[in-house]
Design a protein around this motif. Sequence first.
Motif, mmCIF file in Angstrom:
data_model
loop_
_atom_site.group_PDB
_atom_site.id
_atom_site.type_symbol
_atom_site.label_atom_id
_atom_site.label_comp_id
_atom_site.label_asym_id
_atom_site.label_seq_id
_atom_site.Cartn_x
_atom_site.Cartn_y
_atom_site.Cartn_z
ATOM 1 N N UNK A 1 2.698 19.447 9.053
ATOM 2 C CA UNK A 1 2.552 18.545 7.895
ATOM 3 C C UNK A 1 3.386 17.270 8.013
ATOM 4 N N UNK A 2 3.041 16.432 8.965
ATOM 5 C CA UNK A 2 3.758 15.168 9.144
ATOM 6 C C UNK A 2 3.551 14.255 7.938
ATOM 7 N N UNK A 3 4.565 13.442 7.660
ATOM 8 C CA UNK A 3 4.474 12.476 6.571
ATOM 9 C C UNK A 3 3.802 11.182 7.015
ATOM 10 N N UNK A 4 4.007 10.806 8.278
ATOM 11 C CA UNK A 4 3.474 9.538 8.786
ATOM 12 C C UNK A 4 3.045 9.687 10.245
ATOM 13 N N UNK A 5 2.144 8.791 10.648
ATOM 14 C CA UNK A 5 1.704 8.737 12.039
ATOM 15 C C UNK A 5 1.576 7.281 12.455
ATOM 16 N N UNK A 6 2.131 6.954 13.602
ATOM 17 C CA UNK A 6 2.069 5.602 14.169
ATOM 18 C C UNK A 6 1.078 5.616 15.319
ATOM 19 N N UNK A 7 0.060 4.742 15.256
ATOM 20 C CA UNK A 7 -1.034 4.777 16.215
ATOM 21 C C UNK A 7 -1.417 3.362 16.637
ATOM 22 N N UNK A 8 -1.905 3.225 17.865
ATOM 23 C CA UNK A 8 -2.370 1.941 18.376
ATOM 24 C C UNK A 8 -3.741 1.607 17.807
ATOM 25 N N UNK B 1 -6.231 11.124 5.872
ATOM 26 C CA UNK B 1 -6.570 10.975 4.454
ATOM 27 C C UNK B 1 -6.456 12.315 3.729
ATOM 28 N N UNK B 2 -6.988 13.354 4.335
ATOM 29 C CA UNK B 2 -6.953 14.688 3.721
ATOM 30 C C UNK B 2 -5.525 15.158 3.480
ATOM 31 N N UNK B 3 -4.628 14.868 4.429
ATOM 32 C CA UNK B 3 -3.257 15.364 4.357
ATOM 33 C C UNK B 3 -2.280 14.332 3.798
ATOM 34 N N UNK B 4 -2.794 13.210 3.310
ATOM 35 C CA UNK B 4 -1.965 12.147 2.714
ATOM 36 C C UNK B 4 -0.879 11.672 3.666
ATOM 37 N N UNK B 5 -1.275 11.415 4.885
ATOM 38 C CA UNK B 5 -0.360 10.927 5.909
ATOM 39 C C UNK B 5 -0.345 9.399 5.880
ATOM 40 N N UNK B 6 0.834 8.812 5.867
ATOM 41 C CA UNK B 6 0.939 7.364 5.962
ATOM 42 C C UNK B 6 0.655 6.925 7.387
ATOM 43 N N UNK C 1 0.852 -1.185 0.000
ATOM 44 C CA UNK C 1 0.000 0.000 0.000
ATOM 45 C C UNK C 1 0.890 1.238 0.000
ATOM 46 N N UNK C 2 0.386 2.375 -0.488
ATOM 47 C CA UNK C 2 1.185 3.602 -0.436
ATOM 48 C C UNK C 2 1.386 4.045 1.008
ATOM 49 N N UNK C 3 2.599 4.442 1.352
ATOM 50 C CA UNK C 3 2.877 4.980 2.679
ATOM 51 C C UNK C 3 2.690 6.498 2.631
ATOM 52 N N UNK C 4 1.443 6.901 2.531
ATOM 53 C CA UNK C 4 1.137 8.321 2.462
ATOM 54 C C UNK C 4 1.837 8.991 1.299
ATOM 55 N N UNK C 5 2.355 10.171 1.561
ATOM 56 C CA UNK C 5 3.015 10.964 0.520
ATOM 57 C C UNK C 5 4.515 10.717 0.457
ATOM 58 N N UNK D 1 -12.995 7.840 20.676
ATOM 59 C CA UNK D 1 -14.071 8.599 20.053
ATOM 60 C C UNK D 1 -13.540 9.575 18.993
ATOM 61 N N UNK D 2 -12.197 9.763 18.963
ATOM 62 C CA UNK D 2 -11.568 10.668 17.996
ATOM 63 C C UNK D 2 -10.903 9.907 16.840
ATOM 64 N N UNK D 3 -11.104 8.572 16.801
ATOM 65 C CA UNK D 3 -10.406 7.773 15.788
ATOM 66 C C UNK D 3 -10.862 8.126 14.373
ATOM 67 N N UNK D 4 -12.159 8.321 14.180
ATOM 68 C CA UNK D 4 -12.650 8.705 12.853
ATOM 69 C C UNK D 4 -12.057 10.045 12.425
ATOM 70 N N UNK D 5 -11.985 10.964 13.362
ATOM 71 C CA UNK D 5 -11.385 12.271 13.059
ATOM 72 C C UNK D 5 -9.931 12.105 12.632
ATOM 73 N N UNK D 6 -9.201 11.244 13.335
ATOM 74 C CA UNK D 6 -7.802 11.001 12.992
ATOM 75 C C UNK D 6 -7.673 10.507 11.556
ATOM 76 N N UNK D 7 -8.475 9.523 11.181
ATOM 77 C CA UNK D 7 -8.362 8.964 9.829
ATOM 78 C C UNK D 7 -8.813 9.965 8.766
#
Length: 310
Positions: A205-212, A234-239, A48-52, A224-230
């Motif tokens: 403008x982070x390139x990637x984010x590591x999350x549990x 997606x909007x910022x093309x973060x891997x 899969x693409x790793x973001x931008x 409750x903020x997980x949908x907001x995170x995704x």
Amino acid sequence: MSNGCDRRTFLKKSLATTAGIGLVGTTGIFAKTKAWATEPANGPMPVRPLGKTGHQVSIFSLGGETTIEMADRHDEAVEIINRALDLGVNYIDTAAWYGNGASELNIGAAIKDRRDEVFLATKSHDYTYDGTMRLVDQSLHRLQTDYIDLYQHHFVGHFGQLEDLQKENSARQAFERLKDEGVIGNIGVTGHSSRILSDALQDYPYDCALITINAAQVVMDDTDQLDRFFEIAKEKEVGVIAMKVANRGRLLEKGLSIRQLLPYTMSYPVSTTIMGISAIPHLEEDVRIASSFEQLSEEEMAEIRAVAQG
């Protein structure tokens, strides 16, 4: 060092002195072809693409904890890492914090002759400029490389706060200098809180984010903020990289199998999922699962989640 060329030239000379330059030998595409031919899945993992970042990442990746971070199990760790690369894993995540540097040392020993096969990520847990500059030099020497593909702020919300990164002489400014010098390729952020990571992605403008992400939703803050995170990612093309799939094996004690837990996490909109590995048979099973991965339905995910949370 005054500029990227000086820093990288210095590191190359130091590494050549301490480690030497090895040959590829039986590694590389020949080893991968042989590994794929003998695996039940009989082929490379999906990517899969790793973001931008421009990197196409295997959907299963290797984390730097468990056996990998143990100084007294160096040979086993190196064997696991080499086997992972042979099976098509092309992303390895570690941190200066893991094993007090042992994780980076073990990884460096394994990849010194295979550096071009892996997108290498590590982390700084120091949120100051000077502290990060010290840590990155240590990491480069341990990893036996002169560049890091992804350098990450380790655990925003624990090791440091988002506000710390907004100050003068912060780790963020160190990261930016290192990227300008070519020492690091991309900048990332890690943590357990969907809210904090969402705020971080909006702030910078982070390139990637590591999350549990796991079925039990343990070590997952502000779910409750997980949908907001995704949505922001997606909007910022973060891997997005997922971690703690089985919470160090604790979820397996609830009667769930890795054949349920790994596809559950992979069914989120993540680029890849990292796991620490204790033994090669576990690695091979994870790769088989990833190679035959099929997206779970909402109903299937809900069933797994109910068992995990029960």
